[in-house]
Motif scaffolding. Structure first.
Motif, mmCIF file in Angstrom:
data_model
loop_
_atom_site.group_PDB
_atom_site.id
_atom_site.type_symbol
_atom_site.label_atom_id
_atom_site.label_comp_id
_atom_site.label_asym_id
_atom_site.label_seq_id
_atom_site.Cartn_x
_atom_site.Cartn_y
_atom_site.Cartn_z
ATOM 1 N N ASN A 11 1.285 8.883 7.942
ATOM 2 C CA ASN A 11 0.940 7.539 8.407
ATOM 3 C C ASN A 11 -0.385 7.483 9.165
ATOM 4 O O ASN A 11 -0.860 6.413 9.523
ATOM 5 N N LEU A 14 -3.376 5.213 6.330
ATOM 6 C CA LEU A 14 -2.532 4.179 5.710
ATOM 7 C C LEU A 14 -2.783 4.011 4.213
ATOM 8 O O LEU A 14 -1.848 3.805 3.438
ATOM 9 N N PHE A 21 3.423 6.337 -1.409
ATOM 10 C CA PHE A 21 4.639 5.525 -1.538
ATOM 11 C C PHE A 21 4.753 5.017 -2.982
ATOM 12 O O PHE A 21 5.849 5.016 -3.566
ATOM 13 N N GLY A 63 5.943 -4.425 8.314
ATOM 14 C CA GLY A 63 5.554 -3.371 7.361
ATOM 15 C C GLY A 63 5.916 -3.756 5.941
ATOM 16 O O GLY A 63 6.591 -3.016 5.232
ATOM 17 N N SER A 64 5.433 -4.925 5.506
ATOM 18 C CA SER A 64 5.830 -5.485 4.196
ATOM 19 C C SER A 64 5.213 -4.749 3.020
ATOM 20 O O SER A 64 5.605 -4.980 1.879
ATOM 21 N N GLY A 65 4.203 -3.923 3.256
ATOM 22 C CA GLY A 65 3.530 -3.244 2.149
ATOM 23 C C GLY A 65 2.939 -4.279 1.202
ATOM 24 O O GLY A 65 2.374 -5.287 1.625
ATOM 25 N N GLU A 90 1.502 -6.327 8.389
ATOM 26 C CA GLU A 90 1.209 -5.116 7.603
ATOM 27 C C GLU A 90 -0.200 -4.657 7.956
ATOM 28 O O GLU A 90 -1.158 -5.403 7.754
ATOM 29 N N PRO A 91 -0.349 -3.428 8.469
ATOM 30 C CA PRO A 91 -1.690 -3.002 8.901
ATOM 31 C C PRO A 91 -2.635 -2.578 7.776
ATOM 32 O O PRO A 91 -3.850 -2.567 7.976
ATOM 33 N N THR A 121 -0.785 -3.873 13.107
ATOM 34 C CA THR A 121 0.408 -3.046 13.325
ATOM 35 C C THR A 121 1.453 -3.887 14.055
ATOM 36 O O THR A 121 1.135 -4.935 14.630
ATOM 37 N N PHE A 122 2.665 -3.377 14.064
ATOM 38 C CA PHE A 122 3.744 -4.058 14.775
ATOM 39 C C PHE A 122 3.362 -4.242 16.254
ATOM 40 O O PHE A 122 3.544 -5.301 16.841
ATOM 41 N N ILE A 144 11.796 -2.999 6.403
ATOM 42 C CA ILE A 144 12.281 -2.107 5.337
ATOM 43 C C ILE A 144 11.429 -0.833 5.342
ATOM 44 O O ILE A 144 10.249 -0.865 4.979
ATOM 45 N N HIS A 145 12.008 0.252 5.761
ATOM 46 C CA HIS A 145 11.313 1.551 5.844
ATOM 47 C C HIS A 145 9.988 1.420 6.587
ATOM 48 O O HIS A 145 8.952 1.869 6.107
ATOM 49 N N PHE A 149 7.230 4.072 12.871
ATOM 50 C CA PHE A 149 5.856 4.181 13.337
ATOM 51 C C PHE A 149 5.673 3.856 14.816
ATOM 52 O O PHE A 149 4.569 3.876 15.321
HETATM 53 C C1 SAM Z 1 7.181 3.045 3.109
HETATM 54 S S1 SAM Z 1 6.171 1.613 3.166
HETATM 55 C C2 SAM Z 1 7.373 0.324 2.865
HETATM 56 C C3 SAM Z 1 6.756 -0.950 2.331
HETATM 57 C C4 SAM Z 1 7.747 -2.069 2.030
HETATM 58 N N1 SAM Z 1 8.496 -2.470 3.214
HETATM 59 C C5 SAM Z 1 8.690 -1.686 0.915
HETATM 60 O O1 SAM Z 1 9.843 -1.330 1.203
HETATM 61 O O2 SAM Z 1 8.271 -1.724 -0.255
HETATM 62 C C6 SAM Z 1 5.871 1.455 4.915
HETATM 63 C C7 SAM Z 1 4.900 0.314 5.284
HETATM 64 O O3 SAM Z 1 4.803 0.216 6.722
HETATM 65 C C8 SAM Z 1 3.435 -0.019 7.046
HETATM 66 N N2 SAM Z 1 3.153 0.424 8.439
HETATM 67 C C9 SAM Z 1 2.624 1.606 8.847
HETATM 68 N N3 SAM Z 1 2.455 1.624 10.183
HETATM 69 C C10 SAM Z 1 2.897 0.426 10.638
HETATM 70 C C11 SAM Z 1 2.968 -0.173 11.931
HETATM 71 N N4 SAM Z 1 2.558 0.494 13.018
HETATM 72 N N5 SAM Z 1 3.445 -1.433 12.021
HETATM 73 C C12 SAM Z 1 3.864 -2.100 10.923
HETATM 74 N N6 SAM Z 1 3.841 -1.585 9.671
HETATM 75 C C13 SAM Z 1 3.346 -0.340 9.518
HETATM 76 C C14 SAM Z 1 2.676 0.810 6.021
HETATM 77 O O4 SAM Z 1 1.319 0.416 5.909
HETATM 78 C C15 SAM Z 1 3.502 0.560 4.762
HETATM 79 O O5 SAM Z 1 3.054 -0.558 4.038
#
Ligand code: SAM
Length: 303
Positions: A11, A14, A21, A63-65, A90-91, A121-122, A144-145, A149
């Protein structure tokens, strides 16, 4: 397993993490597609918890990706809630662009859905989100996942629960740490740094148990094919080399949540780690499959 040298977490980069991923998604095998599972299993459970009376829904994704999960969720939820405002945190800039493109291409399938994209970021979101009740309260929050972080999981859960409107629903999806990849990550503090703090749904459940807040769970079965990680040679081979690039290398980075497994993990550790991974696999039709389920914890705000 002997102590391993620490490395940088995936992480910490990114863009690379998003690519890894995507490689993982390509090799993940699930009995149902994302679309079918979101529509027929996940959304009915969310609607049951949210109730059908409200016409407007304020939703927040952490963290919507690239927004695929949210896309299938919104196409279904709009049948019950005709007006939805979806805020997405989503960062990663590239992922936000993909999410915007997905929403734009499918605009006609999402009537009544408005998006508010926050490329941050969150933690940044927490610091900058509006203080008014209207801006701060959500009927549905999904992570979701994406909450490995933050260093303090309990604080994240407390904050997200606090952002729920009355009878609102919080969904947190993570690895269950009981088997397969979840167990692997929980047992190997290989790349736990300021950007990655291992947590599983057991931690989430323990927190809500402590708060006496009830929840339900859903499990989405998955197996991931790790064949590309060992296609060059087995870790028992004298000339063992892990893949330096391509899908096998990205898959290894994702499974171990390490930035550049091939270059940064010492060779002896690589061999140990791959042997351990292979010991969890079952071989089906020549493919090496390891369990990688997702568990969803669904919490409804008490009134
Ligand atoms: C494993 S991916 C999951 C994406 C999506 N939720 C899905 O299930 O398809 C994790 C996501 O969290 C984001 N992420 C990383 N650090 C983060 C943070 N500090 N705050 C919020 N989101 C973050 C990443 O950029 C990534 O898009």
């Amino acid at each position: 397993m002997a102590k391993l040298n620490p490395c940088k977490s995936l992480n910490s980069d990114l863009e690379h993490s998003s690519k890894c991923f995507a490689a993982y998604c390509k090799y993940a095998r699930r009995p149902e597609s994302k679309e079918s599972w979101t529509r027929s299993v996940f959304c009915p459970k969310v609607v049951e918890a949210l109730g059908t009376e409200r016409k407007q829904l304020r939703a927040l994704g952490i963290g919507s990706g690239s927004g695929e999960v949210e896309y299938w969720m919104l196409t279904e939820l709009k049948n019950t809630y005709p007006n939805i405002l979806h805020t997405s945190v989503e960062p990663c800039a590239e992922e936000v662009t993909k999410h915007k493109q997905l929403a734009q291409t499918n605009k006609s399938k999402l009537p009544g859905v408005l998006f508010d994209w926050r490329q941050q970021t969150f933690r940044k979101y927490q610091q900058t989100s509006g203080k008014s009740e209207e801006e701060h309260e959500f009927h549905l929050i999904t992570a979701i996942h994406s909450i490995y972080f933050e260093p303090d999981l309990e604080k994240v859960l407390e904050y997200l629960y606090g952002c729920l409107a009355e009878s609102g629903v919080l969904v947190v999806a993570l690895d269950p740490d009981v088997d397969g990849v979840g167990q692997l990550r929980c047992q190997l503090p290989l790349a736990w740094d300021e950007n990655y703090h291992y947590c599983s749904t057991n931690h989430v459940k323990a927190y809500f148990d402590k708060q006496h807040v009830p929840y339900t769970t859903l499990r989405r079965p998955c197996q991931v094919d790790i064949t590309p990680c060992i296609s060059q040679c087995s870790p028992d081979d004298d000339h063992y080399q892990s893949p330096a690039s391509g899908e096998g290398a990205m898959l290894l980075d994702f499974l171990y949540q390490v930035r550049d497994f091939h270059h940064l993990v010492p060779m002896d550790d690589q061999r140990k780690l791959l042997r351990y991974l292979m010991s969890m696999c079952s071989s089906i039709d020549g493919d090496m499959l390891v369990r990688c389920d997702t568990e969803y914890v669904i919490v409804t705000k008490l009134t």
